[in-house]
Motif scaffolding. Sequence first.
Motif, PDB file in Angstrom:
ATOM      1  N   LYS A   1      14.527 -20.877 -77.634  1.00  0.00           N
ATOM      2  CA  LYS A   1      14.906 -22.106 -78.318  1.00  0.00           C
ATOM      3  C   LYS A   1      15.662 -21.722 -79.590  1.00  0.00           C
ATOM      4  CE  LYS A   1      10.896 -24.894 -76.939  1.00  0.00           C
ATOM      5  NZ  LYS A   1       9.642 -25.520 -77.399  1.00  0.00           N
TER       6      LYS A   1
ATOM      7  N   ARG B   1      10.812 -27.840 -86.421  1.00  0.00           N
ATOM      8  CA  ARG B   1       9.762 -28.559 -85.686  1.00  0.00           C
ATOM      9  C   ARG B   1      10.361 -29.615 -84.756  1.00  0.00           C
ATOM     10  NH1 ARG B   1       7.195 -27.802 -90.749  1.00  0.00           N
ATOM     11  NH2 ARG B   1       7.859 -29.851 -91.485  1.00  0.00           N
ATOM     12  N   ILE B   2      11.390 -30.300 -85.233  1.00  0.00           N
ATOM     13  CA  ILE B   2      12.072 -31.301 -84.401  1.00  0.00           C
ATOM     14  C   ILE B   2      12.678 -30.625 -83.171  1.00  0.00           C
ATOM     15  CG2 ILE B   2      14.071 -32.861 -84.320  1.00  0.00           C
ATOM     16  CD1 ILE B   2      13.485 -33.436 -87.357  1.00  0.00           C
TER      17      ILE B   2
ATOM     18  N   GLU C   1      11.858 -27.686 -81.780  1.00  0.00           N
ATOM     19  CA  GLU C   1      10.784 -27.177 -80.898  1.00  0.00           C
ATOM     20  C   GLU C   1      10.288 -28.276 -79.965  1.00  0.00           C
ATOM     21  OE1 GLU C   1       9.164 -24.241 -80.630  1.00  0.00           O
ATOM     22  OE2 GLU C   1       9.244 -23.176 -82.558  1.00  0.00           O
ATOM     23  N   ARG C   2      10.030 -29.430 -80.527  1.00  0.00           N
ATOM     24  CA  ARG C   2       9.487 -30.542 -79.733  1.00  0.00           C
ATOM     25  C   ARG C   2      10.526 -31.107 -78.779  1.00  0.00           C
ATOM     26  NH1 ARG C   2       6.611 -32.303 -84.495  1.00  0.00           N
ATOM     27  NH2 ARG C   2       8.388 -33.619 -84.994  1.00  0.00           N
TER      28      ARG C   2
ATOM     29  N   ASP D   1      11.205 -29.373 -75.455  1.00  0.00           N
ATOM     30  CA  ASP D   1      10.187 -29.468 -74.408  1.00  0.00           C
ATOM     31  C   ASP D   1      10.373 -30.715 -73.546  1.00  0.00           C
ATOM     32  OD1 ASP D   1       8.877 -27.137 -75.060  1.00  0.00           O
ATOM     33  OD2 ASP D   1       7.550 -28.115 -76.511  1.00  0.00           O
TER      34      ASP D   1
ATOM     35  N   SER E   1      15.100 -29.746 -71.979  1.00  0.00           N
ATOM     36  CA  SER E   1      14.593 -28.472 -71.438  1.00  0.00           C
ATOM     37  C   SER E   1      15.368 -28.049 -70.196  1.00  0.00           C
ATOM     38  CB  SER E   1      13.101 -28.569 -71.126  1.00  0.00           C
ATOM     39  OG  SER E   1      12.863 -29.499 -70.105  1.00  0.00           O
TER      40      SER E   1
END
Length: 147
Positions: free
Chosen positions: A59, A123-124, A126-127, A130, A135
Amino acid sequence: PIEPWHIGGPVVKGFGRGSKVLGIPTANLSTKGYSAPLSEHPSGVYFGWAGLSSQGLYKMVMSIGWNPYFNNTEKTIEPWLLHEFDGDFYGEELRLVIVGYIRPQANFSSLESLIAKIHEDRRIAERALDIPMYSQYRDDPYLKGSS
Ligand code: ADP
Ligand code: MG
């Protein structure tokens, strides 16, 4: 949502500020050959997938712009790969699929607020990565260097 786009090339040396000043290493790509996509996409923070030759798929969250905090005069492409590496990988082939946009470039009144914002961006990213709509692009053949 944005139309995913690709950029890639060898990891080049920047000013060395990412790791040392911010604690956030960014694997700079040369902007040579990317004037068209760079002018088509606004400066700001993006996220997507990074393929690093030999090492794997990660990522990433990326800044494209002039880094107003540091008063750069040239636009830079600076992806932060969301993985702990043992060392540097200058010169290695790095391929990016950029799938989402987080925010425009902004200026910050302090280094602390800039660093905090970058961690919020992380953090944005990373989420978001998914979620199936983002993804799915980890399977893009471009990342493996075969196209
Ligand atoms: P520069 O200004 O030369 O880009 P940085 O301080 O931004 O220097 O550090 C980036 C370098 O650190 C990359 O070119 C790469 O070799 C290395 N590096 C190590 N871990 C990472 C990571 N997680 N994401 C990006 N680059 C990393
Ligand atoms: Mg850098």
